[in-house]
Each structure stands twice: as C-alpha cells, then as structure tokens.
Design an enzyme around this catalytic site. Structure first.
Site, PDB file in Angstrom:
ATOM      1  N   ARG A  46      36.528  28.108  16.876  1.00  0.00           N
ATOM      2  CA  ARG A  46      37.423  29.257  16.763  1.00  0.00           C
ATOM      3  C   ARG A  46      38.857  28.889  16.405  1.00  0.00           C
ATOM      4  NH1 ARG A  46      35.532  33.695  20.148  1.00  0.00           N
ATOM      5  NH2 ARG A  46      35.901  35.522  18.863  1.00  0.00           N
ATOM      6  N   ASP A 177      17.693  16.424  25.063  1.00  0.00           N
ATOM      7  CA  ASP A 177      17.704  16.208  26.504  1.00  0.00           C
ATOM      8  C   ASP A 177      18.286  14.808  26.636  1.00  0.00           C
ATOM      9  OD1 ASP A 177      17.082  15.243  29.087  1.00  0.00           O
ATOM     10  OD2 ASP A 177      15.633  16.869  29.303  1.00  0.00           O
ATOM     11  N   HIS A 178      19.535  14.712  27.037  1.00  0.00           N
ATOM     12  CA  HIS A 178      20.194  13.399  26.925  1.00  0.00           C
ATOM     13  C   HIS A 178      19.539  12.343  27.824  1.00  0.00           C
ATOM     14  CE1 HIS A 178      22.372  14.689  30.526  1.00  0.00           C
ATOM     15  NE2 HIS A 178      22.823  13.463  30.667  1.00  0.00           N
ATOM     16  N   LYS A 182      18.444   7.772  27.532  1.00  0.00           N
ATOM     17  CA  LYS A 182      18.848   6.726  28.481  1.00  0.00           C
ATOM     18  C   LYS A 182      17.907   5.522  28.370  1.00  0.00           C
ATOM     19  CE  LYS A 182      20.950   9.921  31.795  1.00  0.00           C
ATOM     20  NZ  LYS A 182      22.381   9.612  31.871  1.00  0.00           N
ATOM     21  N   HIS A 240      15.500  17.610  32.563  1.00  0.00           N
ATOM     22  CA  HIS A 240      15.488  16.166  32.818  1.00  0.00           C
ATOM     23  C   HIS A 240      14.331  15.730  33.712  1.00  0.00           C
ATOM     24  CE1 HIS A 240      19.300  16.767  31.015  1.00  0.00           C
ATOM     25  NE2 HIS A 240      19.989  17.045  32.113  1.00  0.00           N
TER      26      HIS A 240
HETATM   27  C1  BG6 Z   1      23.513  17.832  32.719  1.00  0.00           C
HETATM   28  C2  BG6 Z   1      23.755  18.872  33.779  1.00  0.00           C
HETATM   29  O1  BG6 Z   1      22.425  18.193  31.915  1.00  0.00           O
HETATM   30  O2  BG6 Z   1      23.244  16.584  33.335  1.00  0.00           O
HETATM   31  C3  BG6 Z   1      24.867  18.450  34.703  1.00  0.00           C
HETATM   32  O3  BG6 Z   1      24.085  20.105  33.168  1.00  0.00           O
HETATM   33  C4  BG6 Z   1      24.608  17.070  35.262  1.00  0.00           C
HETATM   34  O4  BG6 Z   1      25.025  19.389  35.760  1.00  0.00           O
HETATM   35  C5  BG6 Z   1      24.288  16.085  34.151  1.00  0.00           C
HETATM   36  O5  BG6 Z   1      25.740  16.648  35.972  1.00  0.00           O
HETATM   37  C6  BG6 Z   1      23.873  14.734  34.695  1.00  0.00           C
HETATM   38  O6  BG6 Z   1      23.792  13.816  33.646  1.00  0.00           O
HETATM   39  P1  BG6 Z   1      24.050  12.284  33.882  1.00  0.00           P
HETATM   40  O7  BG6 Z   1      23.825  11.645  32.561  1.00  0.00           O
HETATM   41  O8  BG6 Z   1      25.445  12.134  34.376  1.00  0.00           O
HETATM   42  O9  BG6 Z   1      23.075  11.858  34.925  1.00  0.00           O
END
Ligand code: BG6
Length: 490
Positions: A46, A177-178, A182, A240
């Site tokens: 924006r 999904d990060h 890992k 996760h």
């Molecule tokens: C995110 C959540 O997907 O993952 C957060 O929305 C959480 O609430 C985070 O803190 C945790 O990720 P990591 O990589 O710090 O374990």
C-alpha cells in the site's frame, strides 16, 4: 550452481516477513550464485515508496550479511517498488507494465514467482487479478508461494483453494509451512529411511508411543489481533504439528520425489482418526497462560496482552492424542503439545520404544526398565539422541541409563541455510517436496475442525497454566491415563 532467471513479485513487500526472512534469503541465494544477472524483484504494498527508498530498506535488511557496499548496491539495484491497492484493477495494469519492462531488460524469459506475504483476506482477489490483468506469463513458469494461514477451517480453505485453482494448477501452488524448511524436520525422512535398525522397528510392534513437543517461551507479543482469533490449535497444530506427524507416520515413498513423498504424507493424514465430540474431550486439552515467572521475570497473563480480549477464551496451549488407523500404527498414540509462554523454546520428537519383555536386572521381573527413547532435536538444539540401558561399571550387575548423542555443532547450525532460503530455492527449482499439497491441508483441517467445533460449543474445559511452566496438569493427565508420561530431553 546454475543461475535462475526469474521475476519475483512480492505482495506485502514492506512487511515484516519480507524484511526479516525473504530479502535476506534472496541475498543468500544471490551470494551463492543461484540468482545473478537475470532476476528482478517487484515489491508491492500500500505504502508509497520510491525505488531508492525501497533499495535502502533492502540494504538494511541484509546489512549483517554483506561483504561490501558495492555488492549490496548491486543486489539492491534488482529491486523495484510499486505502490499498490490490491482491490483496484488499475494497479495490476501498472504492475503488468513494470513486469514486462523488467522481463525485457533483465532477459528473464517469462519465469514468474508471485509471493503472497500479506493478509490472507486478499489471497483470492490477488490471484484472480493476476490472471485477469494478464500478469501470469505465457512463456516460462508461473509459480505462486502462499503464506499461512491457509483458511481458518476446512470450508474457508476449500474456497480459497478453488480461487487459486482457477488461475494456478496444483503443481504451481507452493503452500509454505516453514517447519518443512527446517534442517531437522528434513532429517526425519533420512534417519528413518537410511537406517534399517530404525526403519525395521518403526511400527506398533516396537514403538509404545511418539511424543511431539513444540514449546515456545515467548508470549503472543504484538500479534494479539491475529492470535486471539486463531489460537494454538489453528496456529500450530493444523500445520506444523500435523506435518511432523505425517513425516513420522508415512510409509516409505517409492522414490524421493515430491510426488511420491507427498502421496505418502497424504495417505498418512487421511488415516488420522477423526474424533467424535466425546473423544475430543477425552483426547484433547486446551489452556491459556496465566501470570507466572521465568528466570525471575514476572510475566503477564494472556488476557492482559495487547489486542487480546479481557475475557478471551482463546487457547495458547494444546495437548492431544492423535491416532493413526493403519496397520503400522494401530495402537500407538502420537501425543502432541504446543504452547506459548512455556518454560523454554524447544522443539523435539521423542519416540518411545517398547520395553524388553522381562527385566532380568531386578528382583521383580515386572519392574520396568527405562525405555529406549530416540529423540530428534529439531530446535534450537539440532541432533539425535538414543537412550540405552547399560551396565554400570563396577562390581555387581546394576543398570545405568545413558544417551548416545549427536548434536550439530554451533558452526554447522550457523552455516546451514535458514528455512526460507531452502524453501525459496526449492520453489525456484520447481521442487514441491517441502510444501504442503492441498490434500494435506484438507485432511488437517478436517481433523482440527472437529476439535474446534467441540471447543466452541463447550466453553467449560479451558484451563490455565502458569507462564513459564510446561503447561497445565491436564496435559500430564492425558498421558498418565494411558500409563505414560511426557519426555523432555534437556
Ligand atoms: C508460526 C506461528 O507459524 O510459527 C507462530 O504463527 C509461532 O505463532 C511460529 O511462534 C514458531 O516458529 P518457529 O520457527 O519460531 O518455531
């Protein structure tokens, strides 16, 4: 290293995620030569920023990574800013014009990666506009990376998915999904499928139960507005935790390809038992953090956090039992727990093996020895440990329990690429292994929805736990009922 030709368009280009994760990851890929001459980035949001201002911001976000001012400037010169209102069709025309210019001047040949790093409310609109205004290229690849949350229940996720699918095929959609980026989550499949000793015992004949803990020491911080509507079940379990469950539970894939691996994960998630309301009460507990202390600092209760309702009934902790109805897992509970404001930040998986049939080392043959436990340390510690019973040195025959342990060195951890770097790299290469397929998302929501619905109707069972603890006593009771207890490998 081969260079990738690509034009990134980042929606939410002024946002926190872009600054903290995306720009540094792009820089790392650049430093390694995966991005070189034929790439450009359009940041859009924006705010009215100039290219110059945007490039200053880019330089700031990579300031602790760069070797020289010259490199930083060169890298930042690939970045272009376009202020944008996602609801206004006109703006996409501007974006399209810029995209075509950049495609031309950087000789990108039509490869486009769209990254949606902003409020999920706009995901549908943006993708539709990308199509209607002709931003999707007709030569080269088109890929869409989409951040969580993917819907807030099965129904909303389906609607969103249909909107995306009108424009992109499933194999063009990369749902982030990060946790899948890992290092040690990626190691689950390796330790399983590269070790006969482990894989041959990876079933209900030898495993008693599997425990997955994702504990966080931080509270909700400044994300109260989002979190109070979400809660731990949606925030951590739907994505996760169930992803980790599927990696632990899936059958060996025929090959290590994205198609084969995701097919196995989908099957595992489909086999997760859906509870009825009575079973939800038996198998899941939820709680909210109350005041408490950690390392002598006094901690606030959740209801006093910024942007959280004073009478909020949102859970910040979940513990539960997941059952997987397959030949391999019949009778093996997967216990999961996650929470904010717990004693420490730590993610670990504990695989608890069944005991030897008879204890020869005690007067009482029924007395249990400590079980063998395989710990997979996900973060911040990365590594493995295996708990074994051995003979204590000395006269007589006493047993002693110790850990065979391998922990990644601080150097290894520091040098291994961050999740977002790996995921961006995979997406550039069209490898969807570490992204969630729609069918995985669908099964996960179906499981979560049943629990959520029961909780929404039955408001009485929310309990609390002191900040700085490992959760409410109900979480311990959940395992105690089955004769187990939580392992925590320090
Ligand atoms: C995110 C959540 O997907 O993952 C957060 O929305 C959480 O609430 C985070 O803190 C945790 O990720 P990591 O990589 O710090 O374990």
């Amino acid at each position: 290293t081969t260079e990738q030709n690509v034009l990134f368009t980042i929606f939410g280009g002024t946002g926190d995620l872009a600054k903290r994760k995306l720009y540094p990851s792009l820089y790392r890929l650049y430093k390694k030569g995966f991005l070189k001459e034929h790439f450009a980035v359009i940041g859009t949001a924006r705010r009215e920023w100039t290219n110059d201002y945007y490039r200053e911001i880019i330089k700031e976000t990579i300031s602790d990574l760069v070797i020289s001012e010259e490199t930083a400037t060169e890298f930042a010169s690939h970045f272009y800013y376009q202020s944008h209102n996602v609801n206004d069709a006109e703006h996409y025309v501007n974006l399209k014009k810029l995209a075509e210019e950049l495609d031309d001047s950087y000789q990108i040949n039509g490869n486009r990666l769209f990254y949606l790093a902003m409020s999920p409310n706009f995901f549908g609109t943006i993708t539709q506009q990308l199509n209607q205004q002709g931003l999707v290229s007709t030569n080269g690849f088109n890929r869409l990376i989409i951040e969580k949350p993917f819907g807030h229940d099965y129904e909303s996720a389906s609607i969103l998915n249909e909107q995306l699918r009108e424009v992109f095929d499933e194999n063009q959609i990369f749902r982030i999904d990060h946790y899948l980026g890992k290092e040690m989550v990626q190691n689950i499949s390796t330790v399983r499928f590269a070790n006969n000793m482990i894989e041959s015992m990876w079933n209900n004949r030898y495993i008693d139960n599997i425990q997955i803990t994702l504990s966080e020491s931080l509270g909700v911080e400044e994300r109260g507005g989002y979190y109070d509507k979400s809660g731990a079940l949606r925030d951590m379990v739907q994505n996760h935790i169930l992803q980790i469950v599927s990696l632990l539970a899936m059958e060996p894939p025929a090959k290590l390809t994205d198609i084969d691996i995701r097919n196995e994960k989908i099957k595992a998630l489909r086999a997760v038992r859906l509870f009825n309301p009575e079973e939800v009460k038996e198998n899941f507990v939820r709680a909210q953090y109350d005041v408490g202390t950690n390392n002598d600092s006094l901690l606030n209760k959740y209801q006093n956090e910024l942007n959280v309702a004073e009478d909020s009934q949102t859970e910040t902790f979940v513990a539960g039992k997941v059952l997987i109805d397959t030949f391999r897992w019949k009778g093996v509970p997967f216990y999961i727990r996650t929470g904010k404001r717990m004693a420490e930040k730590g993610t670990q998986i504990n695989v608890v093996f069944k005991n030897v049939p008879l204890n020869l080392f005690s007067e009482d043959v029924e007395e249990e020895l400590p079980p063998n436990v395989l710990t997979i340390f996900i973060q911040p510690t990365e590594g493995f440990s295996l708990q074994l019973n051995t003979k204590k040195a000395g006269i007589g025959l006493e047993t002693e329990t110790f850990d065979l342990k391998h922990i990644h060195s601080a150097e290894t951890v520091a040098n291994s690429p961050e999740a977002y770097e790996k995921l961006l790299f995979d997406c550039l290469n069209g490898d969807a292994t570490n992204f969630t397929h729609w069918d995985e998302v669908a099964s996960s929501w179906k499981f979560v929805d049943v629990i959520r619905n029961e909780w929404d109707q039955n408001k009485t069972d929310l309990t609390s736990y002191p900040s700085g603890s490992m959760g409410p006593t109900e979480s311990d009771d959940l395992l105690a009922k089955d004769g187990f207890s939580w392992y925590w490998n320090p």
